[in-house]
Motif scaffolding. Structure first.
Motif, PDB file in Angstrom:
ATOM      1  N   ASP A   6     -41.654  19.122 -42.225  1.00  0.00           N
ATOM      2  CA  ASP A   6     -41.523  19.098 -44.023  1.00  0.00           C
ATOM      3  C   ASP A   6     -40.909  17.838 -44.122  1.00  0.00           C
ATOM      4  O   ASP A   6     -39.494  17.798 -43.767  1.00  0.00           O
ATOM      5  CB  ASP A   6     -42.054  19.759 -44.519  1.00  0.00           C
ATOM      6  N   ASP A   8     -40.098  16.607 -48.373  1.00  0.00           N
ATOM      7  CA  ASP A   8     -40.117  17.662 -49.333  1.00  0.00           C
ATOM      8  C   ASP A   8     -39.363  19.097 -49.150  1.00  0.00           C
ATOM      9  O   ASP A   8     -40.004  19.726 -49.221  1.00  0.00           O
ATOM     10  CB  ASP A   8     -41.030  17.476 -50.688  1.00  0.00           C
ATOM     11  N   GLY A   9     -38.457  18.810 -49.264  1.00  0.00           N
ATOM     12  CA  GLY A   9     -38.013  20.522 -49.522  1.00  0.00           C
ATOM     13  C   GLY A   9     -36.437  20.965 -48.132  1.00  0.00           C
ATOM     14  O   GLY A   9     -35.264  21.100 -48.319  1.00  0.00           O
ATOM     15  N   PRO A  10     -36.576  20.546 -46.633  1.00  0.00           N
ATOM     16  CA  PRO A  10     -36.126  20.827 -46.099  1.00  0.00           C
ATOM     17  C   PRO A  10     -34.950  19.153 -45.472  1.00  0.00           C
ATOM     18  O   PRO A  10     -33.666  19.495 -45.607  1.00  0.00           O
ATOM     19  CB  PRO A  10     -36.902  20.313 -44.605  1.00  0.00           C
ATOM     20  N   ASP A 175     -41.051  23.749 -46.504  1.00  0.00           N
ATOM     21  CA  ASP A 175     -40.478  24.957 -47.427  1.00  0.00           C
ATOM     22  C   ASP A 175     -41.886  25.659 -48.730  1.00  0.00           C
ATOM     23  O   ASP A 175     -40.724  26.512 -49.570  1.00  0.00           O
ATOM     24  CB  ASP A 175     -39.533  24.091 -48.402  1.00  0.00           C
ATOM     25  N   THR A 176     -42.825  25.731 -47.904  1.00  0.00           N
ATOM     26  CA  THR A 176     -43.890  25.963 -49.023  1.00  0.00           C
ATOM     27  C   THR A 176     -44.678  26.552 -47.935  1.00  0.00           C
ATOM     28  O   THR A 176     -44.659  27.108 -46.387  1.00  0.00           O
ATOM     29  CB  THR A 176     -44.499  25.433 -49.771  1.00  0.00           C
ATOM     30  N   ASP A 179     -46.708  24.716 -45.441  1.00  0.00           N
ATOM     31  CA  ASP A 179     -46.204  24.795 -44.030  1.00  0.00           C
ATOM     32  C   ASP A 179     -46.524  25.920 -43.588  1.00  0.00           C
ATOM     33  O   ASP A 179     -47.014  25.322 -41.924  1.00  0.00           O
ATOM     34  CB  ASP A 179     -45.010  23.954 -43.782  1.00  0.00           C
TER      35      ASP A 179
END
Ligand SMILES: [Mg+2]
Length: 224
Positions: A6, A8-10, A175-176, A179
Motif C-alpha cells: 500500500d 499511504d501508511g507504509p 495499514d488499513t 488492505d
C-alpha cells in the motif's frame, strides 16, 4: 517473491496533511469570537487512528453540532485536494526498505486508492517512481468516485492478479482493513503496519498474519 505494498501508511505519512486540513476547516467554520479547543497533533492523529468520526472531532474541538456538520463536509472536500499533497512526508526508513526489496530481486508492486493524479506528485516529490515499474503501479483512475475502500482495494487486487503470473510467495503490506480484506479475500499473506491511519486495536480486529511498526520491519520479516 512478490511484495505488494500500500502507499499511504507504509510509505507515506499523511498526518501533517490531515492535521493542516483539520485546523484550516476549524478556522473556516468558527465564529469570529468563538474559542476552540484545537487538539495537539498527537491527540488528533490518535483520534484518526481510532476512527473517531470527523463530526465528533469537530464537537470535541469546540464546534456546535451544526458547525461540526459543515466542518465534516469541508474536511472531506479539502483532505484530498492536490494543493495539500506537499504536506505528506515519507515514513522514516521506508525508502531504505524499498531499496532493500529492490536489491533482494523481489517483484515490487504498489497498490493504492490514490488516483493517478494524486500518486504522481508524491512520486516526483520523493523520487519514488524508481521503485515501481509503470505496470506495477495499481492505483485508481482520475475520474474514479470512491464509495467503499475495501471493495475498491479488492477490485485492484483482482486486476493485479489477473495480469500477473501466479506467485505463491506473495505478501501484501498495508495499514488499513481495506488492505487486509483485499489480501485475505485472495488468500495472500498480509502484514499490517502501525505507521498509518489505524491503531493496533483496529488492525488486530481484521487478523492480518502479522502486525509490525512499519515497512522496514515488515520487509525485514518477509526477507528473513
Ligand atoms: Mg493505506
Amino acid at each position: 517473491m512478490r511484495i505488494i505494498t500500500d502507499f499511504d501508511g507504509p510509505i507515506m505519512d499523511l498526518s501533517d496533511r490531515y492535521y493542516h486540513v483539520y485546523q484550516l476547516c476549524l478556522e473556516k467554520v468558527k465564529l469570529p469570537n468563538q474559542i476552540l479547543n484545537i487538539f495537539p497533533k498527537a491527540k488528533f492523529w490518535a483520534y484518526k487512528q481510532a476512527l473517531i468520526p470527523e463530526r465528533q472531532l469537530g464537537i470535541e474541538s469546540g464546534l456546535t453540532v451544526e458547525q461540526a456538520e459543515v466542518f465534516k463536509q469541508l474536511r472531506d472536500r479539502h483532505a484530498h485536494q492536490i494543493q495539500y499533497l506537499p504536506f505528506d512526508l515519507v515514513v522514516p526508513g521506508s525508502i531504505a526498505a524499498l531499496e532493500k526489496i529492490q536489491s533482494s530481486g523481489s517483484e515490487l508492486l504498489v497498490m493504492t486508492l490514490r488516483r493517478t493524479c494524486e500518486l504522481e506528485p508524491a512520486f516526483k516529490q520523493y523520487d519514488l517512481a524508481r521503485f515501481f515499474l509503470p505496470h506495477y503501479r495499481y492505483c485508481l483512475p482520475n475520474d474514479y468516485i470512491k464509495h467503499d475502500d475495501a471493495q475498491a482495494k479488492t477490485q485492484l487486487m483482482v486486476k493485479a492478479l489477473s495480469e500477473l503470473k501466479p506467485d505463491p510467495n506473495t505478501w501484501m503490506i498495508g495499514d488499513t482493513e481495506a488492505d487486509i480484506i483485499a489480501a485475505k479475500t485472495h488468500h495472500i499473506k498480509v502484514i499490517g503496519v502501525l505507521s498509518g491511519i489505524r491503531d493496533r486495536d483496529r488492525i488486530e480486529h481484521y487478523q492480518p498474519d502479522k502486525i509490525v511498526s512499519n515497512l522496514a520491519e515488515a520487509v525485514e520479516f518477509i526477507l528473513e
